[in-house]
Design an enzyme around this catalytic site. Structure first.
Site, PDB file in Angstrom:
ATOM      1  N   ARG A   1     -10.437 -11.379   2.122  1.00  0.00           N
ATOM      2  CA  ARG A   1     -11.334 -12.412   1.592  1.00  0.00           C
ATOM      3  C   ARG A   1     -10.657 -13.777   1.577  1.00  0.00           C
ATOM      4  NH1 ARG A   1     -11.916  -9.068  -3.918  1.00  0.00           N
ATOM      5  NH2 ARG A   1     -11.566  -7.393  -2.433  1.00  0.00           N
TER       6      ARG A   1
ATOM      7  N   LYS B   1       0.846  -1.203   0.000  1.00  0.00           N
ATOM      8  CA  LYS B   1       0.000   0.000   0.000  1.00  0.00           C
ATOM      9  C   LYS B   1       0.878   1.248   0.000  1.00  0.00           C
ATOM     10  CE  LYS B   1      -3.960  -1.777   2.689  1.00  0.00           C
ATOM     11  NZ  LYS B   1      -5.050  -1.564   1.727  1.00  0.00           N
TER      12      LYS B   1
HETATM   13  N1  BES Z   1      -8.117  -3.643   4.468  1.00  0.00           N
HETATM   14  C1  BES Z   1      -8.308  -3.267   3.124  1.00  0.00           C
HETATM   15  C2  BES Z   1      -9.629  -2.523   2.865  1.00  0.00           C
HETATM   16  C3  BES Z   1      -9.893  -1.236   3.550  1.00  0.00           C
HETATM   17  C4  BES Z   1      -9.155  -0.106   3.268  1.00  0.00           C
HETATM   18  C5  BES Z   1     -10.981  -1.132   4.404  1.00  0.00           C
HETATM   19  C6  BES Z   1      -9.467   1.092   3.881  1.00  0.00           C
HETATM   20  C7  BES Z   1     -11.294   0.052   5.009  1.00  0.00           C
HETATM   21  C8  BES Z   1     -10.539   1.173   4.735  1.00  0.00           C
HETATM   22  C9  BES Z   1      -8.308  -4.494   2.211  1.00  0.00           C
HETATM   23  O1  BES Z   1      -7.525  -5.551   2.591  1.00  0.00           O
HETATM   24  C10 BES Z   1      -7.825  -4.002   0.872  1.00  0.00           C
HETATM   25  O2  BES Z   1      -6.713  -3.567   0.820  1.00  0.00           O
HETATM   26  N2  BES Z   1      -8.691  -4.069  -0.121  1.00  0.00           N
HETATM   27  C11 BES Z   1      -8.382  -3.598  -1.420  1.00  0.00           C
HETATM   28  C12 BES Z   1      -8.956  -4.586  -2.394  1.00  0.00           C
HETATM   29  C13 BES Z   1      -8.455  -4.441  -3.793  1.00  0.00           C
HETATM   30  C14 BES Z   1      -6.989  -4.821  -3.859  1.00  0.00           C
HETATM   31  C15 BES Z   1      -9.267  -5.338  -4.697  1.00  0.00           C
HETATM   32  C16 BES Z   1      -9.018  -2.220  -1.605  1.00  0.00           C
HETATM   33  O3  BES Z   1     -10.105  -1.988  -1.076  1.00  0.00           O
HETATM   34  O4  BES Z   1      -8.376  -1.386  -2.243  1.00  0.00           O
HETATM   35 ZN    ZN Z   2      -5.516  -5.414   1.906  1.00  0.00          ZN
END
Ligand code: BES
Ligand code: ZN
Ligand code: ZN
Length: 452
Positions: free
Chosen positions: A306, A232
Site C-alpha cells: 500500500r 515474515k
Molecule cells: N504481500 C503480502 C500479502 C500477501 C500474502 C498476499 C500472501 C497474498 C498472499 C503483503 O505485503 C503483506 O505482507 N501484507 C500483510 C499486511 C499486514 C502486515 C497488515 C498481511 O497480509 O499479513
Molecule cells: Zn508485505
C-alpha cells in the site's frame, strides 16, 4: 511450434454435449460404432477413433460441461501430438477451446532442459486465432513474470520487461530510478525499496491515440517481500517472489489491450521495489510523508504494498483518466475472506463495479466485490501522524488496506482495486500450479464493452 495456428486442416476433433452424443453415434459408420462398442466408450470424455488401417482417424470428446471455459483445453494434455481441427462453427466454443488449449499446455520452461511438446490446434478463422493468441500472450506473460524467481525478476528486470513490451507495441517507456524518486517526490516508493541492492523504480508506459479515453493501470511490483524488518516467517516468505504479481497482471492486460488495439489511451504505472532488510531499511514507528503530503506512521514494514502503491496512485490521478485499475497481491486477509482462487475487488463507483461483475460472468472469469466500508476508515488513524500503514486488528484486513489506498484517489475518478493471489495452489483444468492471471479476462471484457 505454436499451440494454435491459422490453418484449415487437421485431424477432425468432434466436441459434443452429452445430450448430442446418441444422435451423433447413430450417424456414424459401422466401423466407428463397432470401435466404440469394442472399447466400451460410454459417451463421456475422449475417444480416439482409428481408420481401417489403424491410423488415428479422428477424435471425439463428450462432456456435460462443454461450454465451461476450461473444459476442452485439457485435450491438449490427452491427445497424441499432431494437428487437430475442431468440427464446430460455434465461435464462442472455438475461442474458449483455443485459449484454454494454450493455457493448459502452459509450462514455465525457462530453467528446464527438455520442455514437453504438445499437439497443435488449427483454426480456419484468422481473426479468431489473432484474438486467442492475444489472450494467450497476455496471460502467459503474466504467468512467466510471476514464476520467474526473484533473483532474475528484480526491479531492473521488470523495467526491461516493460521496456520490451513498449518496444513491441510502439509505446513510450519512462522510468524514475533510485534517488531520483526523492527529487521527483515519490518518497514512499523510495523508502520501501531503499534497503535493496536493486534500486527502486517507478516504471511508466504510455500507449495509444491521444484522442481516445484514458485508462490507467497500476500494479504492485514488490519483486520480493521479505516483510522488511517485520520479517515474515519462512512459510509466509516462501512464495514472495510472486509479490510483483500485480505488476505482472497489468503488463499482461496491457499486452492484450495493445494487441487488440483497443481505442484507449493506456498508461501503466509500476512501482518496482524489493522489500529487503539492511541497515538503511525503513522501520516500524518511522513516519513517512507520501507524494500527496500525508504523513504515515509505519505500524508494520510488511504492509509495504500500500505504501508503494499510494504514490503511484496519486500520480495516476494527475491526468484524470476515465478509470484507474490497480492489481496487487496486497493482503493475506483477502485470501482468508475469499480463498485463493477468487480475486476480490473494491470500487468507488458502483456502475463500474456492476459492469465488471457482468463481464466476469460473460468471460467466465470469477471476481468478487468487497466493500470500501466507510466506518472502518477510523482504524487507519494514528496518534502522531495523519494515518498508519496497517491496522493491528486481524479483522477486515483487505478492506482497511483498500481504504488506505483510497486516500490517494481523487473522489471524482472511478477506481478499481484488485487484491489477487496471483498463484494457483492446486492444479485445475487450464490452470497449472504456479503463477496465475486472475480477473484479467473479466477486466478486458469490461474495457472492450465500455470503450470499443
Ligand atoms: N504481500 C503480502 C500479502 C500477501 C500474502 C498476499 C500472501 C497474498 C498472499 C503483503 O505485503 C503483506 O505482507 N501484507 C500483510 C499486511 C499486514 C502486515 C497488515 C498481511 O497480509 O499479513
Ligand atoms: Zn508485505
Ligand atoms: Zn507484499
Amino acid at each position: 511450434m505454436p499451440l494454435i495456428q491459422h490453418k484449415d486442416a487437421g485431424q477432425p476433433l468432434t466436441l459434443l454435449n452429452n445430450s448430442e452424443y446418441e444422435t451423433w453415434l447413430a450417424a456414424q459408420s459401422t466401423h466407428t460404432q463397432n470401435w466404440i462398442t469394442a472399447t466400451q466408450f460410454k459417451g463421456e470424455g475422449l475417444c480416439l477413433i482409428p481408420s481401417q488401417d489403424a491410423q488415428l482417424a479422428s477424435a471425439v470428446f463428450v462432456s456435460k460441461k462443454l461450454n465451461d471455459f476450461f473444459t476442452c483445453g485439457e485435450l491438449v494434455n490427452q491427445l497424441p501430438c499432431g494437428e487437430y481441427q475442431a468440427q464446430t462453427q460455434d465461435e464462442a466454443l472455438l475461442f474458449s477451446l483455443a485459449v484454454s488449449w494454450g493455457l493448459s499446455a502452459y509450462q514455465f520452461d525457462r530453467y528446464k532442459a527438455n520442455p514437453k511438446t504438445y499437439p497443435v490446434l488449427n483454426l480456419a478463422n484468422a481473426d479468431l486465432v489473432k484474438r486467442a493468441q492475444a489472450f494467450l500472450d497476455g496471460i502467459c506473460l503474466t504467468r512467466d513474470l510471476i514464476n520467474t524467481p526473484a533473483s532474475d525478476m528484480m526491479p531492473q528486470h521488470l523495467a526491461e520487461q516493460t521496456q520490451a513490451l513498449a518496444t513491441r507495441f510502439g509505446a513510450e517507456f519512462n522510468e524514475i530510478v533510485g534517488d531520483d524518486l526523492l527529487t521527483q517526490n515519490y518518497p514512499t516508493i523510495h523508502a520501501v525499496g531503499r534497503a535493496s541492492v536493486h534500486a527502486p523504480r517507478l516504471l511508466d508506459l504510455h500507449w495509444g491515440d491521444k484522442k481516445h479515453p484514458k485508462v490507467t493501470l497500476v500494479g504492485k511490483g514488490v519483486c520480493f517481500d521479505s516483510g522488511g524488518l517485520d520479517l515474515k516467517p519462512s512459510t509466509a516468505m516462501r512464495y514472495m517472489k510472486k509479490d510483483m504479481g500485480g505488476s505482472a497482471h497489468v503488463l499482461g492486460l496491457a499486452s492484450m489491450v495493445m494487441a487488440l488495439n483497443l481505442p484507449v489511451q493506456l498508461r501503466v504505472l509500476i512501482p518496482a521495489v524489493e522489500n529487503a532488510v539492511a541497515g538503511n531499511a525503513f522501520r516500524p514507528g518511522d513516519i513517512l510523508t507520501t507524494r500527496k503530503g500525508l504523513t504515515v506512521e509505519i505500524d508494520n514494514t510488511d504492509a509495504e504494498g500500500r505504501l508503494v502503491l499510494c504514490d503511484a496512485l496519486d500520480e495516476a490521478c494527475n491526468d484524470a483518466p476515465e478509470v484507474i485499475i490497480d492489481f496487487a497481491t496486497l493482503t493475506g486477509a483477502c485470501r482468508v475472506a475469499l480463498g485463493t482462487e477468487l480475486p476480490g475487488f473494491f470500487c468507488n463507483n458502483q456502475d463500474v463495479a456492476n459492469g465488471l461483475m457482468t463481464s466476469s460472468a460473460t468471460a467466465q472469469d470469477p471476481i468478487w466485490q468487497l466493500p470500501l466500508h466507510d466506518a472502518y476508515r477510523d482504524m487507519l488513524k494514528s496518534d502522531i501522524a495523519d494515518m498508519v500503514n496497517s491496522v493491528p486488528s486481524p479483522f477486515g484486513g483487505a478492506i482497511t488496506a483498500a481504504l488506505y489506498l483510497q486516500e490517494s484517489i481523487r473522489d471524482d475518478i472511478p477506481w478499481v482495486h484488485f487484491d489477487v493471489m496471483a498463484w494457483n495452489n492446486r492444479k485445475l483444468p487450464g490452470r497449472p500450479v504456479g503463477g496465475e492471471a486472475m480477473g484479467l479476462r473479466a477486466v478486458l471484457d469490461y474495457l472492450e464493452n465500455r470503450f470499443a
